[in-house]
Design a protein around this motif. Structure first.
Motif, PDB file in Angstrom:
ATOM      1  N   PHE A  11      17.410   9.975  12.258  1.00  0.00           N
ATOM      2  CA  PHE A  11      17.907  11.105  11.478  1.00  0.00           C
ATOM      3  C   PHE A  11      16.952  12.291  11.611  1.00  0.00           C
ATOM      4  N   PHE A  12      15.644  12.011  11.508  1.00  0.00           N
ATOM      5  CA  PHE A  12      14.648  13.071  11.625  1.00  0.00           C
ATOM      6  C   PHE A  12      14.742  13.754  12.981  1.00  0.00           C
ATOM      7  N   GLU A  13      14.810  12.962  14.048  1.00  0.00           N
ATOM      8  CA  GLU A  13      14.843  13.541  15.390  1.00  0.00           C
ATOM      9  C   GLU A  13      16.099  14.360  15.637  1.00  0.00           C
ATOM     10  N   LYS A  14      17.202  13.968  15.012  1.00  0.00           N
ATOM     11  CA  LYS A  14      18.454  14.684  15.251  1.00  0.00           C
ATOM     12  C   LYS A  14      18.670  15.847  14.279  1.00  0.00           C
ATOM     13  N   TYR A  15      18.236  15.689  13.014  1.00  0.00           N
ATOM     14  CA  TYR A  15      18.570  16.688  12.001  1.00  0.00           C
ATOM     15  C   TYR A  15      17.373  17.290  11.259  1.00  0.00           C
ATOM     16  N   LYS A  17      14.192  18.363  12.370  1.00  0.00           N
ATOM     17  CA  LYS A  17      13.144  19.151  13.011  1.00  0.00           C
ATOM     18  C   LYS A  17      13.007  20.548  12.412  1.00  0.00           C
ATOM     19  N   THR A  18      14.099  21.188  12.055  1.00  0.00           N
ATOM     20  CA  THR A  18      14.029  22.539  11.508  1.00  0.00           C
ATOM     21  C   THR A  18      13.280  22.555  10.186  1.00  0.00           C
ATOM     22  N   ILE A  19      13.610  21.643   9.291  1.00  0.00           N
ATOM     23  CA  ILE A  19      12.913  21.597   8.004  1.00  0.00           C
ATOM     24  C   ILE A  19      11.447  21.219   8.205  1.00  0.00           C
ATOM     25  N   HIS A  20      11.175  20.340   9.164  1.00  0.00           N
ATOM     26  CA  HIS A  20       9.788  19.968   9.433  1.00  0.00           C
ATOM     27  C   HIS A  20       8.990  21.173   9.931  1.00  0.00           C
ATOM     28  N   GLU A  21       9.589  22.002  10.767  1.00  0.00           N
ATOM     29  CA  GLU A  21       8.916  23.210  11.245  1.00  0.00           C
ATOM     30  C   GLU A  21       8.584  24.137  10.078  1.00  0.00           C
ATOM     31  N   LYS A  22       9.505  24.263   9.127  1.00  0.00           N
ATOM     32  CA  LYS A  22       9.254  25.114   7.956  1.00  0.00           C
ATOM     33  C   LYS A  22       8.145  24.534   7.088  1.00  0.00           C
ATOM     34  N   LEU A  23       8.162  23.219   6.879  1.00  0.00           N
ATOM     35  CA  LEU A  23       7.107  22.588   6.087  1.00  0.00           C
ATOM     36  C   LEU A  23       5.747  22.717   6.770  1.00  0.00           C
ATOM     37  N   THR A  24       5.723  22.545   8.081  1.00  0.00           N
ATOM     38  CA  THR A  24       4.478  22.683   8.830  1.00  0.00           C
ATOM     39  C   THR A  24       3.944  24.108   8.689  1.00  0.00           C
ATOM     40  N   MET A  26       4.153  25.919   6.191  1.00  0.00           N
ATOM     41  CA  MET A  26       3.578  26.066   4.841  1.00  0.00           C
ATOM     42  C   MET A  26       2.347  25.181   4.653  1.00  0.00           C
ATOM     43  N   GLY A  27       1.931  24.490   5.715  1.00  0.00           N
ATOM     44  CA  GLY A  27       0.730  23.669   5.643  1.00  0.00           C
ATOM     45  C   GLY A  27       0.962  22.203   5.346  1.00  0.00           C
ATOM     46  N   ALA A  28       2.213  21.768   5.307  1.00  0.00           N
ATOM     47  CA  ALA A  28       2.532  20.359   5.045  1.00  0.00           C
ATOM     48  C   ALA A  28       3.190  19.767   6.285  1.00  0.00           C
ATOM     49  N   SER A  29       3.082  18.471   6.434  1.00  0.00           N
ATOM     50  CA  SER A  29       3.701  17.800   7.559  1.00  0.00           C
ATOM     51  C   SER A  29       4.011  16.364   7.162  1.00  0.00           C
ATOM     52  N   PHE A  30       4.948  15.755   7.822  1.00  0.00           N
ATOM     53  CA  PHE A  30       5.198  14.341   7.591  1.00  0.00           C
ATOM     54  C   PHE A  30       5.507  13.676   8.915  1.00  0.00           C
ATOM     55  N   LYS A  31       5.185  12.405   8.993  1.00  0.00           N
ATOM     56  CA  LYS A  31       5.346  11.631  10.228  1.00  0.00           C
ATOM     57  C   LYS A  31       6.133  10.363   9.933  1.00  0.00           C
ATOM     58  N   PHE A  32       6.733   9.823  10.971  1.00  0.00           N
ATOM     59  CA  PHE A  32       7.466   8.576  10.837  1.00  0.00           C
ATOM     60  C   PHE A  32       6.871   7.547  11.771  1.00  0.00           C
ATOM     61  N   THR A  33       6.699   6.347  11.271  1.00  0.00           N
ATOM     62  CA  THR A  33       6.115   5.306  12.092  1.00  0.00           C
ATOM     63  C   THR A  33       7.078   4.150  12.344  1.00  0.00           C
ATOM     64  N   VAL A  34       8.174   4.095  11.622  1.00  0.00           N
ATOM     65  CA  VAL A  34       9.128   2.994  11.790  1.00  0.00           C
ATOM     66  C   VAL A  34      10.553   3.523  11.781  1.00  0.00           C
ATOM     67  N   GLY A  78      25.225   6.321  11.134  1.00  0.00           N
ATOM     68  CA  GLY A  78      23.799   6.602  11.249  1.00  0.00           C
ATOM     69  C   GLY A  78      23.390   7.817  10.436  1.00  0.00           C
ATOM     70  N   LEU A  79      24.238   8.817  10.417  1.00  0.00           N
ATOM     71  CA  LEU A  79      23.963  10.010   9.626  1.00  0.00           C
ATOM     72  C   LEU A  79      23.983   9.677   8.147  1.00  0.00           C
ATOM     73  N   LEU A  80      24.980   8.930   7.714  1.00  0.00           N
ATOM     74  CA  LEU A  80      25.115   8.598   6.296  1.00  0.00           C
ATOM     75  C   LEU A  80      23.973   7.721   5.811  1.00  0.00           C
ATOM     76  N   ARG A  81      23.508   6.806   6.636  1.00  0.00           N
ATOM     77  CA  ARG A  81      22.430   5.899   6.231  1.00  0.00           C
ATOM     78  C   ARG A  81      21.041   6.440   6.582  1.00  0.00           C
ATOM     79  N   GLY A  82      21.000   7.540   7.331  1.00  0.00           N
ATOM     80  CA  GLY A  82      19.734   8.055   7.823  1.00  0.00           C
ATOM     81  C   GLY A  82      18.860   8.750   6.807  1.00  0.00           C
ATOM     82  N   TYR A  83      19.451   9.211   5.726  1.00  0.00           N
ATOM     83  CA  TYR A  83      18.676   9.934   4.714  1.00  0.00           C
ATOM     84  C   TYR A  83      19.196   9.495   3.357  1.00  0.00           C
TER      85      TYR A  83
END
Length: 94
Positions: A11-15, A17-24, A26-34, A78-83
């Motif tokens: 879900f992150f890779e498909k939908y 990235k834009t919000i992650h760029e905005k958070l980054t 502002m000085g915040a970031s998040f990562k996924f490991t699983v 996948g979209l419905l269960r992704g977030y």
């Protein structure tokens, strides 16, 4: 109890990235490991009490027609269960 929102890697890779760029920006970031982030909780003694798809709830609150909601459930699982919002309870606390 722990209440949190979790996003799958897909879900992150498909939908997301834009919000992650905005958070980054502002000085915040998040990562996924699983691929299944709920497993982190499950492997550490928590049980999932409830999972609520944010996308499904958004569609329900928006008044989307039932046929559209059913189509999404079939075609975009996948979209419905992704977030989703998860409610976990720890075995030690009931």
């Amino acid at each position: 109890k722990v209440i949190c929102d979790l996003m799958t890697r897909g879900f992150f890779e498909k939908y997301g990235k834009t919000i992650h760029e905005k958070l980054t920006g502002m000085g915040a970031s998040f990562k996924f490991t699983v691929d299944n982030p709920e497993e982190i909780f499950l492997k550490n003694g928590y049980s999932c009490i409830e999972r609520i798809s944010i996308i499904e709830k958004s569609m329900a609150y928006s008044g989307a027609p039932a046929v559209l909601r059913m189509t999404w459930k079939i075609l975009a699982r996948g979209l419905l269960r992704g977030y989703s919002i998860y409610v976990f309870s720890h075995g030690l606390n009931g």
